[in-house]
Design a protein around this motif. Structure first.
Motif, PDB file in Angstrom:
ATOM      1  N   VAL A 152     119.454  87.356  -8.717  1.00 33.03           N
ATOM      2  CA  VAL A 152     119.225  86.754  -7.404  1.00 33.03           C
ATOM      3  C   VAL A 152     119.690  85.299  -7.398  1.00 33.03           C
ATOM      4  O   VAL A 152     120.412  84.858  -6.490  1.00 33.03           O
ATOM      5  CB  VAL A 152     117.730  86.846  -7.011  1.00 33.03           C
ATOM      6  N   SER A 180     115.291  97.841  -5.473  1.00 36.76           N
ATOM      7  CA  SER A 180     114.757  96.503  -5.725  1.00 36.76           C
ATOM      8  C   SER A 180     115.872  95.461  -5.728  1.00 36.76           C
ATOM      9  O   SER A 180     115.737  94.374  -5.142  1.00 36.76           O
ATOM     10  CB  SER A 180     114.012  96.477  -7.062  1.00 36.76           C
ATOM     11  N   GLU A 217     117.251  95.081  -1.998  1.00 37.06           N
ATOM     12  CA  GLU A 217     116.357  94.374  -1.099  1.00 37.06           C
ATOM     13  C   GLU A 217     116.240  92.899  -1.458  1.00 37.06           C
ATOM     14  O   GLU A 217     115.940  92.063  -0.596  1.00 37.06           O
ATOM     15  CB  GLU A 217     114.979  95.038  -1.115  1.00 37.06           C
ATOM     16  N   ALA A 218     116.484  92.544  -2.727  1.00 36.95           N
ATOM     17  CA  ALA A 218     116.400  91.144  -3.154  1.00 36.95           C
ATOM     18  C   ALA A 218     117.722  90.400  -2.986  1.00 36.95           C
ATOM     19  O   ALA A 218     117.806  89.209  -3.306  1.00 36.95           O
ATOM     20  CB  ALA A 218     115.961  91.080  -4.616  1.00 36.95           C
ATOM     21  N   ALA A 234     120.405  90.779  -4.735  1.00 34.87           N
ATOM     22  CA  ALA A 234     120.750  90.375  -6.097  1.00 34.87           C
ATOM     23  C   ALA A 234     122.209  90.618  -6.440  1.00 34.87           C
ATOM     24  O   ALA A 234     122.694  90.087  -7.438  1.00 34.87           O
ATOM     25  CB  ALA A 234     119.858  91.116  -7.091  1.00 34.87           C
TER      26      ALA A 234
END
Length: 400
Positions: free
Chosen positions: A261, A285, A288-289, A291
């Protein structure tokens, strides 16, 4: 076509704790399972930041059904193919024999929730699940008498490819630039190099030399194979930006979500990852971040075609690029790219190492892949290749 409609074509979806599978068409009943592995020699020794190789290992599972069809699932590993064969033979085959090969999603859930789940939701156990899932999708396409990409509703257009087989870390700077120029002369407009030397300043010199040699019109990517920490990656990022990298692949440890990120927020370049991410949940994950921006989901690392489609649909819905890592040497992925709705053109990784191992070779011309035309997933092993390269003592035959 939505992901749910594709997966829903597998009849009789089961709850995770179901004890019996849906039987379906009697001809589709699984009657035997065979596992083995090939050690396919490379044209030359190669190395990246984590491994040096003289061959590529192809673990194989062949699932036979009562109507005489054979579905083939494959993987690609540096070592230990016997571990994949053991998971399939010892732990998966009792749940597969006598079940319907048409029950693709139900089978995926049933195998995923076996006690082996607690031994490996990633890595060997999950890769073995991928092999079985790939074999079942191969059978599905054979039964439909169509290539898998067409069964999945994919585009029939040629797919742009990039070449990974010219930028190895064991090459000197002179050899590296000569290799890439040779690829460009052969019609490649997208090439990738390896980075991750012990001293990042040596990587910087090699990157600058390559960009100077190939000019501004060729798209260039680089792959660190997880060898940098955040501080090192941050130090070299200005050089990579100067070289106009299309993406920077696996710059950090694959599980370092926070590091990815921070690195992605601090650069104009696209961060790419996915080769070492093994589940939809972990991909979700990272997505959604924010990254990374290039999703390199590999069907041999996640749970096969079934989970690949789920990850790809999620990534496409977020406007991210999907460029699969090709642990299968793109035999399967040539069917999967271009099967989800996206405004981003599909892209596939070309690695020619195992072409001679398969009945249906991939066809690439001037940097574009032509869609395969035989029914199935293009995973059937050439009998001559098996006789030449099969690894003694790996695998076995399991029948009801």
């Amino acid at each position: 076509m939505t992901i749910e409609s594709v997966l829903g074509s597998a009849r009789g979806v089961l709850s995770p704790d179901a004890g019996d599978s849906v039987r379906g068409d009697d001809g589709a009943v699984i009657v035997s399972i065979e596992t083995y592995a090939l050690a396919v020699p490379l044209a030359r020794p190669i190395a990246d930041a984590t491994a040096a190789m003289s061959h590529w290992t192809v673990p194989v599972v062949e699932i036979r059904t009562a109507d005489g069809r054979v579905g083939t699932g494959i993987s690609g590993v540096h070592c230990a193919p016997e571990l994949l064969a053991d998971v399939i033979g010892k732990y998966y085959s009792p749940s597969l024999l006598g079940a319907s090969s048409e029950d693709v999603l139900g089978t995926w859930k049933r195998l995923y929730w076996l006690p082996t789940h607690w031994m490996g939701r990633a890595g060997v156990v999950h890769m073995a699940l991928a092999m079985v899932d790939i074999a079942l999708w191969d059978l599905s396409a054979q039964r439909a008498e169509t290539p898998l990409w067409r069964l999945l509703g994919g585009t029939a257009a040629d797919i742009e490819a990039y070449n990974t087989d010219g930028g190895w870390l064991n090459l000197s700077e002179t050899e590296l630039t000569r290799d890439l120029l040779s690829l460009i002369d052969d019609g490649w407009n997208r090439v990738k190099i390896k980075v991750g030397k012990g001293d990042f300043r040596e990587d910087a010199r090699r990157v600058r030399a390559v960009r100077a040699a190939i000019g501004d019109d060729v798209t260039l990517m680089c792959d660190a194979n997880q060898r940098w920490d955040l501080a090192t990656a941050s130090r070299i990022m200005p050089v990579l930006e100067e070289a106009r990298m299309d993406w920077v692949e696996e710059p950090l440890h694959a599980d370092d979500l926070g590091g990815h990120v921070r690195l992605q927020r601090g650069t104009i370049l696209d961060i790419a990852a996915g080769e070492s991410i093994y589940s939809y949940q972990q991909f979700s994950s990272f997505i959604e971040a924010d990254a990374f921006r290039v999703v390199q989901v590999d069907a041999t690392r996640v749970g096969g075609v079934t989970e690949w489609l789920q990850v790809a649909a999620h990534a496409a819905a977020r406007g991210l690029r999907i460029a699969p890592h090709a642990g299968d040497m793109m035999q399967l992925h040539q069917h999967l790219v271009g099967t989800v709705v996206s405004e981003v053109p599909p892209l596939i990784e070309f690695i020619p190492w195992t072409q001679d191992a398969f009945v249906e070779r991939s066809t690439v011309s001037e940097g574009y892949l032509k869609r395969p035309q035989l029914p199935g997933a293009s995973t059937t092993i050439d009998p001559v290749a098996r006789s030449r390269w099969q690894i003694t003592g790996v695998g076995g035959v399991f029948s009801s």
